[in-house]
Scaffold this active site. Structure first.
Site, short mmCIF file in Angstrom:
data_model
loop_
_atom_site.label_atom_id
_atom_site.label_comp_id
_atom_site.label_asym_id
_atom_site.label_seq_id
_atom_site.Cartn_x
_atom_site.Cartn_y
_atom_site.Cartn_z
N ASP A 50 0.69 -1.26 -0.07
CA ASP A 50 -0.07 -0.07 -0.02
C ASP A 50 0.69 1.20 0.03
O ASP A 50 0.68 2.20 -0.76
CB ASP A 50 -1.04 -0.06 1.33
CG ASP A 50 -1.91 -1.20 1.26
OD1 ASP A 50 -1.96 -1.63 0.14
OD2 ASP A 50 -2.92 -0.98 2.16
N GLU A 58 -23.36 -17.52 -8.63
CA GLU A 58 -22.59 -16.29 -7.98
C GLU A 58 -23.05 -15.99 -6.59
O GLU A 58 -23.95 -16.37 -5.94
CB GLU A 58 -23.03 -15.12 -8.76
CG GLU A 58 -22.65 -15.30 -10.35
CD GLU A 58 -23.04 -14.26 -11.20
OE1 GLU A 58 -23.31 -13.24 -10.74
OE2 GLU A 58 -23.31 -14.44 -12.28
N LYS A 76 -24.88 -13.88 -3.77
CA LYS A 76 -25.63 -12.82 -3.67
C LYS A 76 -25.05 -11.48 -2.74
O LYS A 76 -25.08 -11.69 -1.59
CB LYS A 76 -27.01 -12.91 -3.31
CG LYS A 76 -28.14 -12.01 -3.55
CD LYS A 76 -29.52 -12.66 -3.52
CE LYS A 76 -30.66 -11.65 -3.77
NZ LYS A 76 -30.62 -10.41 -3.17
N ASP A 107 -24.90 -8.59 -0.58
CA ASP A 107 -25.80 -7.77 -0.04
C ASP A 107 -25.55 -6.36 0.05
O ASP A 107 -25.09 -5.71 1.04
CB ASP A 107 -25.95 -8.06 1.60
CG ASP A 107 -27.48 -7.51 2.02
OD1 ASP A 107 -28.30 -7.26 1.32
OD2 ASP A 107 -27.37 -7.81 3.27
N GLU A 155 -23.09 -4.34 -7.80
CA GLU A 155 -23.36 -4.27 -6.27
C GLU A 155 -22.34 -3.27 -5.81
O GLU A 155 -21.27 -3.86 -5.65
CB GLU A 155 -23.56 -5.34 -5.84
CG GLU A 155 -24.49 -5.53 -4.74
CD GLU A 155 -25.91 -5.56 -5.22
OE1 GLU A 155 -26.29 -5.63 -6.19
OE2 GLU A 155 -26.97 -5.40 -4.32
N TYR A 173 -21.82 -8.02 -12.25
CA TYR A 173 -22.16 -8.97 -12.68
C TYR A 173 -23.18 -9.10 -13.75
O TYR A 173 -23.71 -10.14 -14.10
CB TYR A 173 -22.70 -10.02 -11.46
CG TYR A 173 -23.90 -9.09 -10.79
CD1 TYR A 173 -25.08 -8.47 -11.43
CD2 TYR A 173 -23.88 -8.60 -9.49
CE1 TYR A 173 -26.03 -7.57 -10.54
CE2 TYR A 173 -24.70 -7.54 -8.76
CZ TYR A 173 -25.71 -7.16 -9.47
OH TYR A 173 -26.72 -6.28 -8.93
N LYS A 207 -28.06 -18.57 -12.16
CA LYS A 207 -28.64 -18.18 -13.46
C LYS A 207 -28.36 -19.13 -14.32
O LYS A 207 -27.26 -19.90 -14.64
CB LYS A 207 -27.59 -16.69 -13.78
CG LYS A 207 -27.58 -15.56 -12.69
CD LYS A 207 -26.64 -14.58 -13.21
CE LYS A 207 -26.62 -13.67 -11.92
NZ LYS A 207 -25.90 -12.54 -12.16
N LYS A 247 -31.76 -17.94 -0.83
CA LYS A 247 -31.33 -17.18 0.32
C LYS A 247 -31.12 -18.03 1.59
O LYS A 247 -31.76 -19.29 1.77
CB LYS A 247 -32.69 -16.27 0.74
CG LYS A 247 -33.27 -15.33 -0.11
CD LYS A 247 -32.15 -14.14 0.26
CE LYS A 247 -33.02 -12.85 -0.51
NZ LYS A 247 -33.15 -11.76 1.01
N CYS A 251 -68.44 -28.30 12.20
CA CYS A 251 -68.10 -27.14 11.59
C CYS A 251 -68.44 -25.92 12.19
O CYS A 251 -69.80 -25.78 12.68
CB CYS A 251 -69.21 -27.35 10.06
SG CYS A 251 -68.73 -25.81 8.93
N CYS A 279 -71.44 -24.22 9.92
CA CYS A 279 -72.84 -24.92 9.67
C CYS A 279 -73.21 -25.61 10.85
O CYS A 279 -74.52 -26.10 10.83
CB CYS A 279 -73.01 -25.49 8.48
SG CYS A 279 -72.07 -27.10 8.28
N CYS A 281 -65.95 -30.73 6.36
CA CYS A 281 -67.49 -30.29 6.56
C CYS A 281 -67.98 -30.75 5.29
O CYS A 281 -67.58 -30.37 4.22
CB CYS A 281 -67.54 -29.03 6.63
SG CYS A 281 -69.34 -28.59 6.29
N CYS A 341 -73.28 -25.92 3.32
CA CYS A 341 -72.67 -25.13 4.30
C CYS A 341 -72.01 -23.62 3.80
O CYS A 341 -71.65 -23.59 2.74
CB CYS A 341 -71.35 -25.77 4.87
SG CYS A 341 -70.39 -24.65 5.78
S1 IVH Z 1 -28.48 -10.71 -11.13
C1 IVH Z 1 -32.78 -9.34 -12.95
N1 IVH Z 1 -26.42 -11.22 -9.44
O1 IVH Z 1 -29.69 -8.79 -5.86
C2 IVH Z 1 -31.76 -9.10 -11.70
N2 IVH Z 1 -28.04 -9.67 -8.67
O2 IVH Z 1 -32.96 -9.43 -6.29
C3 IVH Z 1 -30.57 -9.78 -11.94
N3 IVH Z 1 -27.64 -9.01 -6.49
O3 IVH Z 1 -31.42 -6.43 -7.62
C4 IVH Z 1 -29.55 -9.30 -10.85
N4 IVH Z 1 -25.52 -9.96 -6.11
O4 IVH Z 1 -29.11 -5.77 -6.46
C5 IVH Z 1 -27.39 -10.52 -9.61
N5 IVH Z 1 -24.45 -11.88 -8.35
C6 IVH Z 1 -25.41 -11.14 -8.38
C7 IVH Z 1 -26.26 -10.37 -7.21
C8 IVH Z 1 -27.20 -9.53 -7.41
C9 IVH Z 1 -26.49 -9.12 -5.57
C10 IVH Z 1 -28.57 -8.03 -6.07
C11 IVH Z 1 -29.03 -7.07 -7.24
C12 IVH Z 1 -30.52 -7.39 -7.62
C13 IVH Z 1 -30.88 -8.13 -6.57
C14 IVH Z 1 -31.91 -9.36 -6.82
#
Ligand code: IVH
Length: 672
Positions: free
Chosen positions: A34, A115, A117, A119, A177, A229, A293, A317, A411, A414, A429, A434
């Site tokens: 760095d 992939e 997800k 947050d 994201e 992505y 996907k 999830k 019931c 009725c 029932c 009824c």
């Molecule tokens: S693909 C049609 N890939 O999750 C939407 N989304 O509910 C295609 N997100 O709105 C999104 N990681 O903000 C995709 N690897 C990923 C993601 C991702 C986070 C978020 C994104 C999207 C929401 C989906």
């Protein structure tokens, strides 16, 4: 230093800094410390100060943020930013896969790009001629805020795109994201609380709050990160698969998560999902699940989207979101077919953005399994369904005044005895008259997919049954506008409209009518199959269960239920009353407006059993399919009958699927 020498050094420094930025943020593999990096940046800054004519808005030194802005401009997305549907279990992932393959008529396993997800906050980043031009928040999916100056401070975001093979298009958009690493988030919160400021609830809120700051210099001090992505570009600029697409974005110098996997089948994807659930804490940022996907982008295009979500992707999830609350009471609800379902009345609680007051308990066995008592604290969850369910009882928190629930013997509506089905869990029932059942049957009869009688809602159904104006479904056709107009919340105009809607429903097709009758186990699909196989109600009345089951697509449960329904004297009586009221269901068209074969090209060969070429052609075209005269690589199916010609050989050569009449019917049903 003369200006030319300075220009060369400045160019070289910028290239080096971009390179190291990329090693750090994109490749996750820094080459220098760095400190060394900061030294390069300092040297560049000094030169730019000495030679202002060498300044460039895209210089890495400008990551420190520009002038404060008065507010954000709203910008429309060129392509809507959709969201993904959520799933919570391996089971639901397999259902997703089955749905996708059914839609695509794809029997072999499908490959998925799996992939993380992230947050964070969804953003769209537009590049023109290799330079970052504009960045927009997801907003409501249709339009978002232009937060370009803030995004320019995000170090992972390249202000210039690297040359690569294939070269980036002149103009494109990537989506991704923006997120706050956990470690940085904790540092930020410590600083904020020390300074007497409010701490952010979580890294996601910190990222959202930061992106909305009106002073980019402040944003620059917060170490936001980014993963992309998605690419929005012309069709001919797209690679074949999502995994290739991500590799390409990485080559252009865009930050792509290193944790991308190609799963050859849904089972591989399920295994990956389980693995990540255990490993998520290893990451320095929050993920709330995985995204699956369909890897093939051409298939993605064919799948398209429904409403707000694409058909080609799904979010998995990690934890179903649950909320804890107390059961105030339990009551029993009687449905259209007489099923008595226990429902828990809850102390209102927020769950995934809505206030939940009730949860289904499914049946008496479920209450026993949970050992649920009135007054218990429970966890409620929203699965895929709209109605939340009670998933756990917190018996350790009992206070001693909880009471067991006794399922009523009669019931609640009725008063007739409730009966447990033989071998089943449902308690029912059996009283056809009824009022609870009748009200729901009436609503079902009038519903969109059934007789489609606009204006007949729950409040009206209640009144009609309670006043005794409707004692069976056929009574609907004897209602008069004058009488209706005297009802609560009914004017003369709406009464007249309702009568007109009821009258129009006399001409609905047989499949709708069959569905509308509310025969147990007969849904829209089964009703369609029955209506296509039997030309009229009279034929159905004579059909025996074995005959129905021979239809192949009708299972024994449905067959028995249908035969039992039409075998009853009450049914004969009711159908007679419909007939006298002028209800004469018409035979359904091949596929009722739907186009189940849309996008598919067929070639016909040989003699088809029991159907002429012309008629077959008409049926396929009516269902949205296309007929071609010769087999080519664009042919989807060769429909072959007896004594097929040379087209069969050609189809085999080209790998075109060869099907018979039965499979064609199946396709029409599956895709209807
Ligand atoms: S693909 C049609 N890939 O999750 C939407 N989304 O509910 C295609 N997100 O709105 C999104 N990681 O903000 C995709 N690897 C990923 C993601 C991702 C986070 C978020 C994104 C999207 C929401 C989906």
């Amino acid at each position: 230093m003369e200006i030319e020498a300075a220009r060369r050094r400045v160019d070289q420094l910028r290239r080096e800094i971009r390179h190291h930025n990329r090693r750090y943020y994109v490749d996750n593999d820094p080459e220098i410390s760095d400190r060394r990096f900061d030294a390069l940046l300092a040297e560049l800054e000094q030169l730019e100060r000495r030679f202002p004519e060498l300044d460039d808005p895209d210089s890495p030194t400008h990551r420190v943020g520009g002038e404060p802005i008065p507010g954000f401009r709203t910008v429309a997305h060129r392509v809507p930013m959709l969201s993904l549907r959520n799933t919570y279990s391996a089971e639901e992932l397999r259902e997703f896969d089955a749905r996708v393959r059914r839609y695509l008529l794809h029997d072999a396993p499908l490959a998925y790009c799996v992939e993380l997800k992230i947050d964070g906050i969804g953003v769209a980043l537009r590049y023109r001629e290799g330079r970052f031009a504009q960045g927009i928040t997801r907003g409501d999916g249709l339009q978002g805020d232009d937060i370009t100056p803030n995004l320019r401070t995000v170090r992972a975001l390249p202000l210039q795109i690297d040359e690569a093979e294939p070269p980036p298009p002149d103009a494109f958009e990537v989506r991704g994201e923006v997120f706050f690493p956990r470690s940085a988030f904790e540092r930020l919160n410590r600083r904020r609380t020390a300074a007497g400021e409010r701490a952010f609830a979580n890294p996601r809120n910190a990222a959202a709050g930061t992106l909305k700051l009106l002073d980019p210099r402040e944003v620059a001090e917060r170490p936001l990160r980014l993963f992309v992505y998605q690419l929005v570009a012309e069709r001919n600029e797209m690679p074949a698969t999502q995994t290739e697409l991500l590799a390409r974005l990485r080559r252009w110098g865009l930050p792509v998560s290193p944790h991308v996997h190609r799963a050859a089948s849904i089972e591989e994807a399920v295994a990956l999902a389980a693995n990540w659930n255990a490993r998520r804490r290893e990451l320095d940022y929050d993920i709330d699940g995985l995204v699956l996907k369909v890897d093939d982008l051409e298939l993605q295009r064919r799948l398209g989207a429904t409403g707000k979500a694409p058909r080609w992707g799904i979010a998995y999830k990690f934890e179903a979101r649950g909320a804890v609350t107390r059961v105030r009471s339990i009551h029993v609800q009687v449905g259209r077919t007489g099923n008595a379902t226990p429902v828990a009345e809850l102390e209102p609680v927020e769950l995934a953005g809505t206030i939940v007051r009730r949860a289904t308990l499914h049946n008496a066995d479920e209450i026993r399994r949970l050992d649920l008592r009135i007054g218990d604290r429970v966890t409620v969850e929203k699965g895929g369904e709209i109605i939340p369910k009670v998933v756990a009882v917190h018996a350790e928190q009992r206070r001693g005044d909880e009471r067991p629930f006794r399922f009523p013997e009669r019931c609640p509506v009725c008063g007739e005895p409730l009966t447990r089905e033989e071998g089943g869990v449902a308690i029912r029932c059996l009283n056809e008259h009824c009022p609870a059942q009748l009200k729901r049957r009436l609503l079902h009869f009038a519903s969109r997919q059934a007789m489609d009688i606009e204006g007949l809602g729950a409040a009206l159904a209640d009144q009609l049954v309670e006043l005794g104006w409707v004692r069976d479904l056929a009574d609907l056709y004897h209602l008069e506008a004058g009488a209706l107009a005297t009802l609560e919340r009914m004017g003369e105009k709406s009464a007249r409209n309702l009568i007109a809607a009821i009258a129009a429903s006399r001409q609905r097709t047989l499949d709708r009518f069959l569905f509308a009758l509310g025969i147990r186990h007969v849904g829209v699909a089964a009703a369609r199959i029955l209506a296509r196989a039997f030309p009229g109600i009279a034929h159905l009345q004579q059909a025996r269960a074995e005959e129905l089951a021979e239809l192949g697509e009708i299972g024994p449960t449905i067959a028995q239920s249908v035969a039992a329904y039409f075998g009853r004297a009450e049914t004969t009586e009711l159908l007679g009353r419909f007939e006298r009221a002028g209800v004469r269901p018409a035979p359904p068209p091949a596929a009722e407006g739907a186009a189940p074969l849309e996008g598919l090209t067929f070639v016909l060969t040989g003699t088809l059993p029991g159907i002429g070429r012309g008629e077959m052609r008409r049926q396929i075209e009516a269902a949205g399919g296309r007929i071609a005269s010769a087999v080519s690589p664009r042919t989807d199916y060769l429909l072959a009958g007896d004594r097929p010609g040379s087209k069969l050989r050609k189809a085999r050569e080209l790998g075109v699927e060869v099907i018979g009449l039965e499979r064609l019917r199946e396709l029409m049903r599956e895709r209807a």
